[in-house]
Scaffold this motif. Sequence first.
Motif, short mmCIF file in Angstrom:
data_model
loop_
_atom_site.label_atom_id
_atom_site.label_comp_id
_atom_site.label_asym_id
_atom_site.label_seq_id
_atom_site.Cartn_x
_atom_site.Cartn_y
_atom_site.Cartn_z
N THR A 193 -165.56 -1.98 -13.91
CA THR A 193 -165.32 -1.11 -15.07
C THR A 193 -166.17 0.15 -14.97
O THR A 193 -167.34 0.09 -14.57
CB THR A 193 -165.68 -1.85 -16.38
N THR A 194 -165.58 1.28 -15.31
CA THR A 194 -166.31 2.53 -15.50
C THR A 194 -166.14 2.93 -16.95
O THR A 194 -165.02 3.18 -17.40
CB THR A 194 -165.79 3.63 -14.57
N GLU A 195 -167.24 2.97 -17.68
CA GLU A 195 -167.18 3.20 -19.13
C GLU A 195 -167.90 4.50 -19.49
O GLU A 195 -169.00 4.76 -19.00
CB GLU A 195 -167.84 2.02 -19.85
N ASN A 250 -170.42 -1.01 -13.33
CA ASN A 250 -171.04 -2.28 -12.92
C ASN A 250 -170.85 -2.50 -11.43
O ASN A 250 -170.51 -3.59 -10.98
CB ASN A 250 -170.45 -3.44 -13.72
N GLY A 251 -171.07 -1.41 -10.67
CA GLY A 251 -170.86 -1.45 -9.23
C GLY A 251 -172.08 -1.90 -8.44
O GLY A 251 -172.86 -2.76 -8.88
N ALA A 291 -161.24 -0.42 -14.15
CA ALA A 291 -160.77 0.09 -15.44
C ALA A 291 -161.60 1.29 -15.86
O ALA A 291 -162.83 1.24 -15.88
CB ALA A 291 -160.87 -1.02 -16.49
N LEU A 292 -160.92 2.39 -16.18
CA LEU A 292 -161.57 3.59 -16.71
C LEU A 292 -161.40 3.58 -18.22
O LEU A 292 -160.26 3.65 -18.71
CB LEU A 292 -160.95 4.85 -16.11
N THR A 293 -162.48 3.51 -18.95
CA THR A 293 -162.37 3.31 -20.39
C THR A 293 -163.50 3.96 -21.16
O THR A 293 -164.57 4.25 -20.60
CB THR A 293 -162.35 1.79 -20.71
#
Length: 359
Positions: free
Chosen positions: A259-261, A279-280, A219-221
């Motif tokens: 997720t990428t925030e 969170n990779g 998810a890109l957010t």
Amino acid sequence: MAENFKKSYKFAYLSSLYITILLTLVLSVFFYTQSLFNPFIIIGLIIACYLISFFVIQYRVEKFIYRRVRKIYDDIEMLEADTIEDNPVTTDMKTLIKEVEKFAKQRKTEIETLKIKEAYRKEFMGNVSHELKTPLFTVQGYVLTLLDGAMNDPVILDKYLNRANKGVERLIYIVNDLDMITKLEVGDLNLNYSNFDIVELVQSVFDLYEMKASKKNIALTFDMNYEEPILVHADKERIQQVVSNLIVNSIKYGKEDGTTEVSIEDLIRNKTIIRITDNGEGIAQAHIPRLFERFYRVDKSGSRKEGGSGLGLAIVKHIIEAHHERIYVESDYRVGSEFSFTLEKVKKFPIVDVGTKTT
């Protein structure tokens, strides 16, 4: 150096004094035992002995020691002319030892630095050759196969030409990235400064890589809903490249269903900081100091599988530094990473171009 050479008489002075004292004591005892003791004779012997000893010792020192000392200084001056001061050079042994030790320490530091640079050069050349030879050999393999007769089959011809074209595109991609880094390093790249909305720019990057992220269900957010535009003053195209490289990296090394925030915060009165957090896989602390080096890869195998030139983070660093800003990285292995960089923020007024600025 010869005209700037100051002699030292300390050695001859002290040596003559010791010889005179010792010889005076011996002769005094001798004259006293022979009943020939005469103060005037002793005083004369003291003066004569001291003067003779002083001139003889000074002459010998100048002939056999000072000449060598002068040659040492001349050699030092020839090797490192910039570090030799204009003050007179002394032949005092203590001063000379300090100068030679200082010179030796400087050379040792320079040698160690050269060794590090040489090791980096070898590694860099190895990485460049590896990155270039892979697509080159790929293209060569397909072309040779076609020349051997496969080109007569229209299906194979079309398939192999497309694959060869992809190899050429990868070569062009690597060369263009190298060319950009070179221009950034020498300050030969123009930055077209303007005021733009960083929120809109990040959203456009999200839209661009939405399909790529969906393949790993990442998810890109944003960290929150940014209803108002946040204006920054920078080169929009280059900052988009920075954000794109960081987003692509977070997807590349992100975990499934991750997720990428992105968060955008006020740092100080005239600075905004953009944080890109995932969170990779995370990065081990041992790799972080070298993370922005050209072609440096944390995962030697996986990163090549994922593609890319290995120059992305190096380009990011150079672009941010060309803006006279800072980039930061924090990471915990197997927990995630956060890349952040600062930009100059502006007051909220209509977005206008303010011209071109050269770094």
